[in-house]
Design a protein around this motif. Structure first.
Motif, PDB file in Angstrom:
ATOM      1  N   LEU A 170       0.763  -1.303   0.054  1.00  0.00           N
ATOM      2  CA  LEU A 170      -0.165   0.118  -0.158  1.00  0.00           C
ATOM      3  C   LEU A 170       0.785   1.308   0.011  1.00  0.00           C
ATOM      4  O   LEU A 170       0.761   2.247  -0.714  1.00  0.00           O
ATOM      5  N   PHE A 171       1.996   1.206   0.955  1.00  0.00           N
ATOM      6  CA  PHE A 171       2.634   2.494   0.786  1.00  0.00           C
ATOM      7  C   PHE A 171       4.277   2.210   0.908  1.00  0.00           C
ATOM      8  O   PHE A 171       5.035   2.984   1.331  1.00  0.00           O
ATOM      9  N   LYS A 172       4.502   1.193   0.099  1.00  0.00           N
ATOM     10  CA  LYS A 172       6.053   0.761  -0.225  1.00  0.00           C
ATOM     11  C   LYS A 172       6.897   2.035  -0.875  1.00  0.00           C
ATOM     12  O   LYS A 172       8.053   2.060  -0.514  1.00  0.00           O
ATOM     13  N   ASP A 173       6.217   2.674  -1.500  1.00  0.00           N
ATOM     14  CA  ASP A 173       6.942   3.794  -2.393  1.00  0.00           C
ATOM     15  C   ASP A 173       7.561   4.799  -1.437  1.00  0.00           C
ATOM     16  O   ASP A 173       8.107   5.693  -1.711  1.00  0.00           O
ATOM     17  N   TYR A 174       6.774   5.010  -0.188  1.00  0.00           N
ATOM     18  CA  TYR A 174       7.264   6.078   0.551  1.00  0.00           C
ATOM     19  C   TYR A 174       8.385   5.528   1.851  1.00  0.00           C
ATOM     20  O   TYR A 174       8.314   6.172   2.763  1.00  0.00           O
ATOM     21  N   GLU A 175       8.632   4.518   1.664  1.00  0.00           N
ATOM     22  CA  GLU A 175       9.634   3.659   2.605  1.00  0.00           C
ATOM     23  C   GLU A 175      10.784   4.662   2.824  1.00  0.00           C
ATOM     24  O   GLU A 175      10.992   5.170   4.143  1.00  0.00           O
ATOM     25  N   ARG A 176      11.811   4.982   1.988  1.00  0.00           N
ATOM     26  CA  ARG A 176      12.731   5.839   2.102  1.00  0.00           C
ATOM     27  C   ARG A 176      12.474   7.394   2.731  1.00  0.00           C
ATOM     28  O   ARG A 176      12.952   7.946   3.678  1.00  0.00           O
ATOM     29  N   GLU A 177      11.498   7.860   2.155  1.00  0.00           N
ATOM     30  CA  GLU A 177      11.135   9.236   2.507  1.00  0.00           C
ATOM     31  C   GLU A 177      10.629   9.090   3.716  1.00  0.00           C
ATOM     32  O   GLU A 177      10.766  10.062   4.498  1.00  0.00           O
ATOM     33  N   HIS A 178       9.865   8.041   4.400  1.00  0.00           N
ATOM     34  CA  HIS A 178       9.209   8.002   5.668  1.00  0.00           C
ATOM     35  C   HIS A 178      10.561   7.766   6.601  1.00  0.00           C
ATOM     36  O   HIS A 178      10.472   8.320   7.684  1.00  0.00           O
ATOM     37  N   PHE A 179      11.643   6.882   6.138  1.00  0.00           N
ATOM     38  CA  PHE A 179      12.532   6.837   7.269  1.00  0.00           C
ATOM     39  C   PHE A 179      13.108   8.193   7.499  1.00  0.00           C
ATOM     40  O   PHE A 179      13.595   8.613   8.472  1.00  0.00           O
ATOM     41  N   PHE A 180      13.586   8.946   6.362  1.00  0.00           N
ATOM     42  CA  PHE A 180      14.225  10.345   6.753  1.00  0.00           C
ATOM     43  C   PHE A 180      13.223  11.194   7.427  1.00  0.00           C
ATOM     44  O   PHE A 180      13.766  11.974   8.191  1.00  0.00           O
ATOM     45  N   PHE A 181      11.919  11.200   7.148  1.00  0.00           N
ATOM     46  CA  PHE A 181      10.807  11.857   7.939  1.00  0.00           C
ATOM     47  C   PHE A 181      11.101  11.348   9.510  1.00  0.00           C
ATOM     48  O   PHE A 181      11.270  12.176  10.500  1.00  0.00           O
ATOM     49  N   PHE A 182      10.975  10.044   9.836  1.00  0.00           N
ATOM     50  CA  PHE A 182      11.120   9.609  11.144  1.00  0.00           C
ATOM     51  C   PHE A 182      12.623   9.909  11.960  1.00  0.00           C
ATOM     52  O   PHE A 182      12.564  10.306  13.031  1.00  0.00           O
ATOM     53  N   LEU A 183      13.549   9.866  10.963  1.00  0.00           N
ATOM     54  CA  LEU A 183      15.005  10.205  11.437  1.00  0.00           C
ATOM     55  C   LEU A 183      15.069  11.687  11.805  1.00  0.00           C
ATOM     56  O   LEU A 183      15.437  12.092  12.940  1.00  0.00           O
ATOM     57  N   LYS A 184      14.362  12.712  10.873  1.00  0.00           N
ATOM     58  CA  LYS A 184      14.371  13.964  11.479  1.00  0.00           C
ATOM     59  C   LYS A 184      13.615  14.196  12.749  1.00  0.00           C
ATOM     60  O   LYS A 184      14.142  15.138  13.309  1.00  0.00           O
ATOM     61  N   GLU A 185      12.472  13.584  12.817  1.00  0.00           N
ATOM     62  CA  GLU A 185      11.726  13.875  14.132  1.00  0.00           C
ATOM     63  C   GLU A 185      12.523  13.224  15.279  1.00  0.00           C
ATOM     64  O   GLU A 185      12.473  13.948  16.204  1.00  0.00           O
ATOM     65  N   ALA A 186      13.058  12.203  14.994  1.00  0.00           N
ATOM     66  CA  ALA A 186      13.975  11.653  16.254  1.00  0.00           C
ATOM     67  C   ALA A 186      14.998  12.500  16.685  1.00  0.00           C
ATOM     68  O   ALA A 186      15.466  12.751  17.619  1.00  0.00           O
ATOM     69  N   PHE A 187      15.784  12.940  15.485  1.00  0.00           N
ATOM     70  CA  PHE A 187      16.937  13.884  15.831  1.00  0.00           C
ATOM     71  C   PHE A 187      16.524  15.071  16.590  1.00  0.00           C
ATOM     72  O   PHE A 187      17.193  15.583  17.378  1.00  0.00           O
ATOM     73  N   LYS A 188      15.298  15.800  15.814  1.00  0.00           N
ATOM     74  CA  LYS A 188      15.064  16.854  16.552  1.00  0.00           C
ATOM     75  C   LYS A 188      14.445  16.622  18.096  1.00  0.00           C
ATOM     76  O   LYS A 188      14.997  17.443  18.864  1.00  0.00           O
ATOM     77  N   TYR A 189      13.960  15.701  18.328  1.00  0.00           N
ATOM     78  CA  TYR A 189      13.759  15.446  19.849  1.00  0.00           C
ATOM     79  C   TYR A 189      14.842  14.949  20.778  1.00  0.00           C
ATOM     80  O   TYR A 189      14.765  15.564  21.787  1.00  0.00           O
ATOM     81  N   PHE A 190      15.588  14.165  20.141  1.00  0.00           N
ATOM     82  CA  PHE A 190      16.717  13.556  21.151  1.00  0.00           C
ATOM     83  C   PHE A 190      17.821  14.628  20.988  1.00  0.00           C
ATOM     84  O   PHE A 190      18.742  14.355  22.138  1.00  0.00           O
ATOM     85  N   SER A 191      18.014  15.690  20.131  1.00  0.00           N
ATOM     86  CA  SER A 191      19.029  16.626  20.548  1.00  0.00           C
ATOM     87  C   SER A 191      18.879  17.313  21.462  1.00  0.00           C
ATOM     88  O   SER A 191      19.767  18.056  21.931  1.00  0.00           O
ATOM     89  N   ASN A 192      17.671  17.514  22.324  1.00  0.00           N
ATOM     90  CA  ASN A 192      17.363  18.106  23.483  1.00  0.00           C
ATOM     91  C   ASN A 192      17.855  16.947  24.588  1.00  0.00           C
ATOM     92  O   ASN A 192      17.191  15.943  24.605  1.00  0.00           O
ATOM     93  N   GLU A 193      18.679  17.380  25.385  1.00  0.00           N
ATOM     94  CA  GLU A 193      19.550  16.288  26.312  1.00  0.00           C
ATOM     95  C   GLU A 193      18.570  15.876  27.262  1.00  0.00           C
ATOM     96  O   GLU A 193      18.346  14.911  28.059  1.00  0.00           O
ATOM     97  N   ASN A 194      17.333  16.744  27.550  1.00  0.00           N
ATOM     98  CA  ASN A 194      16.465  16.326  28.649  1.00  0.00           C
ATOM     99  C   ASN A 194      15.407  15.406  28.131  1.00  0.00           C
ATOM    100  O   ASN A 194      14.191  15.006  28.894  1.00  0.00           O
ATOM    101  N   SER A 195      15.263  15.283  26.713  1.00  0.00           N
ATOM    102  CA  SER A 195      14.181  14.343  26.112  1.00  0.00           C
ATOM    103  C   SER A 195      14.325  12.780  26.678  1.00  0.00           C
ATOM    104  O   SER A 195      15.348  12.444  26.778  1.00  0.00           O
ATOM    105  N   THR A 196      13.160  12.141  26.781  1.00  0.00           N
ATOM    106  CA  THR A 196      13.360  10.999  27.484  1.00  0.00           C
ATOM    107  C   THR A 196      12.617   9.914  26.478  1.00  0.00           C
ATOM    108  O   THR A 196      11.931  10.116  25.414  1.00  0.00           O
TER     109      THR A 196
END
Length: 236
Positions: free
Chosen positions: A177-203
């Motif tokens: 159903l959404f295989k075509d979005y795989e890499r694009e979603h990986f990048f999206f998720f990584l961006k959100e994770a990096f933004k969140y965890f770059s704050n040292e207080n994030s849990t």
């Protein structure tokens, strides 16, 4: 400049590509297992020959090449000196030491760090105009993924990086159903994770509770509303 970038299929492999995606606009990505590197190199050489008037950089990261592929790269470079083309292999696996010992100017091996760390350093060294905030962001990503890939259990980012890797590569199963979005979603998720965890207080706890929300927020404007709201479809 046109960039072709082959990398591995795990967090380190995609981390390398996430970093090049930050700095270059005209990029075509390929991901490969260790066993299919030569086949992918062949495919990209064909693409380079189709773009003979363009400046091209061919980047291979987080995978070894064997002697056969080494010879193929050397032969291509020597036989196509009319092309505005360069290749760089950046890797950290000790199984590549035999090739590294031949001191090829395009083969960069360093077993002391993960591939994302090495690619990040290579990008910083070759792009001196990067602003300070982006440099800081790149260095954070280098350290974050290195803590996971080299299993630095006492590192402050280790468990957080493990969570990110586990969700992307173990929990998400992409249906057709959404295989075509795989890499694009990986990048999206990584961006959100990096933004969140770059704050040292994030849990880890708060991020873990929002993983599925992140997945669905990405898909909301990409899937038909009837499909998106179908509670019988598994997205995780």
């Amino acid at each position: 400049m046109k960039l072709f970038h082959i990398s591995h299929t795990d967090l380190d492999g995609y981390g390398c590509q996430y970093l090049t995606n930050l700095l270059y606009k005209n990029v075509t990505f390929f991901n490969t297992s260790y066993f299919d590197v030569d086949k992918n190199v062949n495919n990209i050489f064909k693409l380079i020959l189709d773009k003979q008037n363009d400046k091209v950089l061919f980047l291979i990261t987080d995978v070894n090449i064997d002697i056969k592929t080494e010879n193929k790269i050397n032969n291509f470079r020597n036989g196509n000196k009319n092309l505005n083309y360069d290749v760089q292999v950046i890797d950290h696996h000790k199984t590549g030491q035999d090739i590294a010992d031949r001191n090829l100017d395009w083969y960069n091996l360093d077993t002391s760090k993960c591939a994302t760390y090495l690619v990040g350093q290579w990008l910083l060294d070759n792009n001196p105009d990067i602003n300070l905030s982006k440099k800081k962001y790149i260095k954070f990503i280098m350290e974050f993924i290195d803590s996971h890939d080299r299993w630095l259990e006492d590192h402050k980012y280790h468990h957080k990086a493990n969570l990110v890797s586990g969700f992307i590569f173990n929990k998400i199963k992409y249906p057709t159903l959404f295989k075509d979005y795989e890499r694009e979603h990986f990048f999206f998720f990584l961006k959100e994770a990096f933004k969140y965890f770059s704050n040292e207080n994030s849990t880890i706890y708060d991020f873990e509770n929002n993983q599925v929300i992140l997945l669905l927020s990405y898909l909301e404007d990409k899937l038909d509303k009837n499909i998106f709201e179908d509670k019988n479809i598994c997205y995780e």
